[in-house]
Design an enzyme around this catalytic site. Structure first.
Site, PDB file in Angstrom:
ATOM      1  N   GLY A  47      48.139  36.920  32.885  1.00  0.00           N
ATOM      2  CA  GLY A  47      47.244  35.837  32.890  1.00  0.00           C
ATOM      3  C   GLY A  47      47.141  35.462  31.337  1.00  0.00           C
ATOM      4  O   GLY A  47      47.056  34.192  31.036  1.00  0.00           O
ATOM      5  N   TYR A 105      48.662  53.529  27.218  1.00  0.00           N
ATOM      6  CA  TYR A 105      48.439  52.420  28.209  1.00  0.00           C
ATOM      7  C   TYR A 105      48.702  52.694  29.646  1.00  0.00           C
ATOM      8  O   TYR A 105      47.820  52.209  30.485  1.00  0.00           O
ATOM      9  CB  TYR A 105      49.960  51.422  27.792  1.00  0.00           C
ATOM     10  CG  TYR A 105      49.854  50.350  28.652  1.00  0.00           C
ATOM     11  CD1 TYR A 105      49.223  49.438  28.545  1.00  0.00           C
ATOM     12  CD2 TYR A 105      51.144  50.360  29.673  1.00  0.00           C
ATOM     13  CE1 TYR A 105      49.210  48.306  29.514  1.00  0.00           C
ATOM     14  CE2 TYR A 105      51.222  49.302  30.341  1.00  0.00           C
ATOM     15  CZ  TYR A 105      50.309  48.110  30.295  1.00  0.00           C
ATOM     16  OH  TYR A 105      50.663  46.972  31.168  1.00  0.00           O
ATOM     17  N   ARG A 292      49.925  40.139  41.151  1.00  0.00           N
ATOM     18  CA  ARG A 292      50.688  41.266  40.443  1.00  0.00           C
ATOM     19  C   ARG A 292      50.325  42.402  41.578  1.00  0.00           C
ATOM     20  O   ARG A 292      49.528  42.270  42.388  1.00  0.00           O
ATOM     21  CB  ARG A 292      49.852  41.490  39.288  1.00  0.00           C
ATOM     22  CG  ARG A 292      50.675  40.942  38.123  1.00  0.00           C
ATOM     23  CD  ARG A 292      50.078  41.400  36.657  1.00  0.00           C
ATOM     24  NE  ARG A 292      48.803  41.618  36.573  1.00  0.00           N
ATOM     25  CZ  ARG A 292      48.007  42.957  36.982  1.00  0.00           C
ATOM     26  NH1 ARG A 292      48.762  43.906  37.122  1.00  0.00           N
ATOM     27  NH2 ARG A 292      46.774  42.983  36.925  1.00  0.00           N
ATOM     28  N   LYS A 297      44.069  43.627  43.796  1.00  0.00           N
ATOM     29  CA  LYS A 297      44.351  42.392  44.277  1.00  0.00           C
ATOM     30  C   LYS A 297      44.290  42.161  45.900  1.00  0.00           C
ATOM     31  O   LYS A 297      44.360  41.131  46.516  1.00  0.00           O
ATOM     32  CB  LYS A 297      45.736  41.809  43.820  1.00  0.00           C
ATOM     33  CG  LYS A 297      46.252  41.927  42.567  1.00  0.00           C
ATOM     34  CD  LYS A 297      45.297  40.747  41.687  1.00  0.00           C
ATOM     35  CE  LYS A 297      45.424  40.698  40.184  1.00  0.00           C
ATOM     36  NZ  LYS A 297      44.856  39.607  39.674  1.00  0.00           N
ATOM     37  N   ASP A 517       9.227  59.857   8.149  1.00  0.00           N
ATOM     38  CA  ASP A 517       8.882  59.871   9.693  1.00  0.00           C
ATOM     39  C   ASP A 517       9.627  60.921  10.240  1.00  0.00           C
ATOM     40  O   ASP A 517      10.689  61.242   9.552  1.00  0.00           O
ATOM     41  CB  ASP A 517       9.264  58.055  10.554  1.00  0.00           C
ATOM     42  CG  ASP A 517       9.382  58.251  11.792  1.00  0.00           C
ATOM     43  OD1 ASP A 517       8.123  58.718  12.239  1.00  0.00           O
ATOM     44  OD2 ASP A 517      10.226  57.939  12.200  1.00  0.00           O
TER      45      ASP A 517
HETATM   46  P1  ADQ Z   1      46.027  39.149  35.969  1.00  0.00           P
HETATM   47  O1  ADQ Z   1      45.479  40.437  36.572  1.00  0.00           O
HETATM   48  O2  ADQ Z   1      47.677  39.311  35.524  1.00  0.00           O
HETATM   49  O3  ADQ Z   1      45.158  38.894  34.692  1.00  0.00           O
HETATM   50  P2  ADQ Z   1      45.645  36.614  37.034  1.00  0.00           P
HETATM   51  O4  ADQ Z   1      44.516  35.910  36.622  1.00  0.00           O
HETATM   52  O5  ADQ Z   1      45.828  36.183  38.712  1.00  0.00           O
HETATM   53  O6  ADQ Z   1      45.681  38.194  37.066  1.00  0.00           O
HETATM   54  O7  ADQ Z   1      47.022  35.781  36.177  1.00  0.00           O
HETATM   55  C1  ADQ Z   1      48.134  36.167  36.857  1.00  0.00           C
HETATM   56  C2  ADQ Z   1      49.167  35.227  36.235  1.00  0.00           C
HETATM   57  O8  ADQ Z   1      50.467  35.676  36.510  1.00  0.00           O
HETATM   58  C3  ADQ Z   1      49.150  33.710  36.862  1.00  0.00           C
HETATM   59  O9  ADQ Z   1      49.205  32.779  35.780  1.00  0.00           O
HETATM   60  C4  ADQ Z   1      50.254  33.837  37.799  1.00  0.00           C
HETATM   61  O10 ADQ Z   1      50.719  32.490  38.222  1.00  0.00           O
HETATM   62  C5  ADQ Z   1      51.150  34.953  37.462  1.00  0.00           C
HETATM   63  N1  ADQ Z   1      51.770  35.471  38.427  1.00  0.00           N
HETATM   64  C6  ADQ Z   1      51.285  36.284  39.256  1.00  0.00           C
HETATM   65  N2  ADQ Z   1      52.460  36.752  40.172  1.00  0.00           N
HETATM   66  C7  ADQ Z   1      53.572  36.236  39.635  1.00  0.00           C
HETATM   67  C8  ADQ Z   1      54.915  36.168  40.368  1.00  0.00           C
HETATM   68  N3  ADQ Z   1      54.962  36.826  41.290  1.00  0.00           N
HETATM   69  N4  ADQ Z   1      55.523  35.627  39.913  1.00  0.00           N
HETATM   70  C9  ADQ Z   1      55.232  34.648  38.549  1.00  0.00           C
HETATM   71  N5  ADQ Z   1      54.135  34.607  38.142  1.00  0.00           N
HETATM   72  C10 ADQ Z   1      53.174  35.375  38.600  1.00  0.00           C
HETATM   73  C11 ADQ Z   1      44.254  39.552  34.256  1.00  0.00           C
HETATM   74  C12 ADQ Z   1      42.735  39.527  34.875  1.00  0.00           C
HETATM   75  C13 ADQ Z   1      42.492  38.341  35.513  1.00  0.00           C
HETATM   76  C14 ADQ Z   1      42.245  37.300  34.884  1.00  0.00           C
HETATM   77  C15 ADQ Z   1      43.434  36.998  33.659  1.00  0.00           C
HETATM   78  C16 ADQ Z   1      43.089  36.043  32.566  1.00  0.00           C
HETATM   79  O11 ADQ Z   1      42.957  40.656  35.730  1.00  0.00           O
HETATM   80  O12 ADQ Z   1      41.331  38.651  36.377  1.00  0.00           O
HETATM   81  O13 ADQ Z   1      42.145  35.904  35.391  1.00  0.00           O
HETATM   82  O14 ADQ Z   1      43.522  38.370  32.996  1.00  0.00           O
HETATM   83  O15 ADQ Z   1      42.039  36.291  31.955  1.00  0.00           O
END
Ligand code: ADQ
Length: 749
Positions: A47, A105, A292, A297, A517
């Site tokens: 994200g 990590y 993810r 999730k 104090d």
């Molecule tokens: P994430 O936990 O990674 O982010 P999310 O907000 O859903 O969760 O973002 C996922 C991103 O990855 C989206 O842009 C989505 O399109 C992409 N994505 C997911 N699965 C995919 C797939 N199979 N193929 C391609 N693209 C995929 C963290 C926090 C979130 C918060 C974000 C941003 O956990 O709560 O919204 O950061 O702040």
């Protein structure tokens, strides 16, 4: 150093090249991958990268982060690639030895903080070794920032992997302008408190000038943790620490909705794919879930709910397909490997139980799909089923809305996603509730077009308004505001005393008066006041002070005579003033005397019952009865309730005692009733008036009652406030250990 673009130019989001942006996050937007003996760049998923992309595209700053693992034998070609990244994109690699990177990590960040901050305490792995790696890795990120940092830069640190970085940068560059954004939730403080490292983590964050969270709920939780863990009171939008004001805000992250709309509106590839999907699922409703592969999730929960739905709504069998896209992540963390098997098994079960040669209930894609493919899926889907058990925001929900330009899709959204606070027109689900969610699913599938269109139009407006570029702009504005001159004045105004200057003034003085104090100044504040007895080192430090020639040290405390006499009475010659100066043992004598005589104590009979009533309603609070004062202590009471009750008590007592010579003082977790004249300033005036001329005077204290002391001393006095809060003192020290060090230094120990 990289600088592109005309000097001093400002850009769409208002940052000029003078005010460079340094982004620091765990991962860089690119990862270095070793393929057939050569290093190649790969775009990172997640994200954050998506949200920061527009900002970085317009930024002339740098992005610092970890480029991925490298084994010792694989160095060749890597440096060249890193140099290329820096030159081309402004990406600066923060190298971390593989062993530390792993423990930091996969260990502390993903095995400890991730489950804890998402509110899954039973999944938290407590491994003290990984905390060391976390600290070390954070220090490397901070050092990398410090090596690039120059005056005027704005630093933006991201997320739970880097919670110590703000303070580490502040330690190296006290005037740095630092912002921090937490992408994931901040849990209830009851959960956060479980963490052994709760204190250093909070202190790490408090190094920032501006701290932002996805929702008000997360911010509220954070403020409760500050209170409960550090005893730090805060306002809705700020908190004072060490004389600095830190801005607090909720700033939900957005997406680049225009990019998604362009894809679904204009891109022929997407249109073709969408048509294929519609053909393939003709006569059936198509549902999409994109996540993810992470236990937060709610993927197994969703599959079980879908199984229940197919069981209880046989009419829908053969008429609805769930496409679950799940990109594998953190595969070396055991919990994720387990999840992967669980999901595969469940998909197999649902398809095995209900599938037919013509129909597969769940289409499972365990991989990353590219953006055009994702856009086609989003726009073809009748329903998006976004069901995290807990999520900071969830961008998928917003991406789906952005791709529904014809306005007919339904968004099913977990109430535990940050996005639920913004997207009120979605159908809300509790992902833990299979029965309720299955019903809502049915409602989504059967909703008439008019209602769908109405809801989606409203969602569209919201998503368009809270765009990612706007989000970044707002964050930068907030950071800039938080670091304007005015906010820094209090910090600059109250520096730590210059030890050498203090020592030479001390050494040169003919007479020296030292007013100290006790609680919070010489010793740490203890949860139970009776536990604050002085350790032997402190007693000998005070003894050494008394032994210095022409030096008059006096303890000026709000405590009772009994406490102070029992603890410090054995230090021969030490002056003791108690109950804020109502009573005093003059330096060098054994006798106690009242600073003013003839006190009528009958007021205690009226006030004590009121205090008892408050003490009874707040378990953990208690009354302290002193010779000339009464006090109600509430340090052990739930912080918010205690603060509220204390305000009530102050109002009640002020009404009761108005017009008398008594004062109601709201101190640090204590409400005290005493004679208005009996304040620490009275002691200072008394001691200064004993001999002609102004001696060298040093006064140190940590709370409001010490302000009277500071105010009563001449301007030339060395007045020092310990800890946060506005003050009339000239200097500030952080905590009692610094005070003890300062005194040892004066003694010459
Ligand atoms: P994430 O936990 O990674 O982010 P999310 O907000 O859903 O969760 O973002 C996922 C991103 O990855 C989206 O842009 C989505 O399109 C992409 N994505 C997911 N699965 C995919 C797939 N199979 N193929 C391609 N693209 C995929 C963290 C926090 C979130 C918060 C974000 C941003 O956990 O709560 O919204 O950061 O702040």
């Amino acid at each position: 150093m990289l600088t592109r673009g005309p000097a001093g130019a400002s850009y769409a989001w208002g940052v000029s090249t003078k005010e460079r942006l340094l982004v620091v996050s765990n991962r860089l937007p690119l990862t270095a991958k070793r393929v057939s003996g050569r290093w190649r760049s790969e775009r990172s998923s997640g994200g954050l990268v998506a949200a920061m992309a527009p900002l970085m595209a317009q930024s002339h700053g740098l992005w610092l982060g970890w480029p991925g693992d490298a084994l010792p034998g694989e160095r060749e070609g890597r440096e060249r690639l890193m140099a290329e990244w820096e030159e081309k994109h402004g990406y600066v690699a923060v190298e971390i030895p593989a062993k530390i990177a792993r423990s930091f990590y996969e260990g502390y960040a993903n095995d400890t903080l991730w489950p804890l901050l998402h509110g899954f305490p039973t999944r938290v792995v407590f491994a003290p070794e990984s905390w060391g790696a976390y600290r070390e890795a954070n220090q490397r990120f901070a050092d990398a920032v410090l090596s690039q940092h120059r005056e005027g830069d704005l630093v933006w640190a991201h997320d739970y992997q880097l919670m110590l970085v703000p303070q580490m940068i502040r330690d190296g560059a006290p005037e740095a302008r630092i912002g921090f954004f937490l992408h994931i939730p901040f849990p209830s403080s009851e959960v956060f408190r479980i963490l052994p490292e709760r204190e250093p983590l909070l202190r790490g964050l408090l190094g920032a000038d501006s701290l932002a969270f996805q929702t008000h709920g997360h911010l509220h939780n954070f403020r409760r943790a500050l209170l409960q863990v550090l005893g730090l009171e805060s306002q809705m939008d700020s908190v004072q620490v060490d004389g600095r004001t830190i801005r607090l805000s909720a700033l939900p992250i957005g997406i680049q909705s225009d990019e998604w709309q362009e894809l679904t509106g204009d891109d022929p590839k997407v249109a073709r794919r969408r048509a294929q999907l519609s053909d393939r699922h003709h006569g059936r409703k198509l549902m999409i879930s994109v996540d993810r592969l992470d236990y937060t999730k709610g993927i197994p929960e969703r599959l079980r709910t879908f199984r229940r739905f197919l069981r209880t709504s046989p009419g829908w069998r053969g008429k609805v397909t769930l496409v679950q896209v799940a990109v594998p992540s953190r595969e070396r963390v055991p919990a994720y490997a387990d999840l992967r098997s669980e999901v595969s098994e469940l998909v197999g079960e649902v398809n095995g139980d209900f599938g037919t040669p013509e129909w597969q209930p769940v289409v499972y894609l365990r991989r990353s799909v590219n953006k055009p493919e994702l856009a086609a899926l989003y726009s073809a889907a009748d329903v998006a089923w976004v069901g995290p058990l807990r999520d900071g925001m969830n961008l998928v929900a917003k991406e789906y809305v952005a791709c529904q330009s014809d306005g007919a899709g339904v968004l099913l959204l977990s109430e535990f996603a940050g996005a639920a606070h913004e997207l009120g027109e979605a159908l809300r689900i509790n992902p833990y509730d299979e029965v309720g969610t299955a019903k809502t699913l049915q409602r989504a599938l059967e909703m008439d077009r008019e209602e769908r269109a109405e809801r989606m139009a409203a969602l569209h407006d919201r998503v368009n308004q809270s765009d990612a570029v706007l989000w970044a702009e707002r964050f930068m504005e907030g950071l800039r505001e938080a670091t304007t001159e005015a906010r820094h004045i209090s910090h600059k105004d109250r520096p730590a005393p210059d030890l050498e200057a203090l020592k030479s003034a001390f050494d040169e003085a003919e007479r020296r008066l030292i007013l100290l104090d006790y609680d919070g100044t010489l010793t740490d504040i203890m949860p139970r006041p009776q536990d604050a007895a002085p350790p032997t080192q402190l007693l000998s430090l005070l003894g050494d002070l008394v032994a210095l020639p022409q030096t008059t040290p006096v303890i000026v405390s709000g405590r009772s005579r009994e406490d102070i006499e029992r603890w410090l009475g054995g230090v021969d010659g030490l002056g003791l003033a108690v109950e804020h100066g109502a009573l005093m043992r003059e330096p060098g004598t054994d006798e106690w005397q009242m600073l003013r005589g003839n006190m009528d104590l009958s007021w205690k009979d009226h006030v004590a019952p009121v205090l008892e009533q408050f003490a009874n309603s707040a378990p953990g609070s208690f009354i302290e009865r002193k010779s000339y004062a009464l006090a109600w202590h509430y340090r052990l009471v739930d912080a918010e309730f205690g603060a509220w009750l204390a305000n009530e008590l102050v109002t009640t007592l002020e009404n009761l005692l108005g017009g008398t010579e008594l004062a109601v003082i709201h101190g640090n977790k204590v409400v005290e009733i005493r004679y208005a004249w009996a304040n620490k300033g009275e002691v200072a005036a008394h001691l200064l008036g004993r001999e002609p001329g102004t001696p060298f005077a040093l006064a140190i204290g940590d709370d409001r009652t010490d302000e009277d002391l500071f105010a009563a001393l001449p301007a030339s006095a060395w007045t020092i406030r310990v800890g946060a809060g506005s003050t009339a003192a000239r200097f500030r020290l952080h905590d009692p250990s610094q005070v003890r060090r300062l005194l040892s230094y004066l003694i010459g120990a």
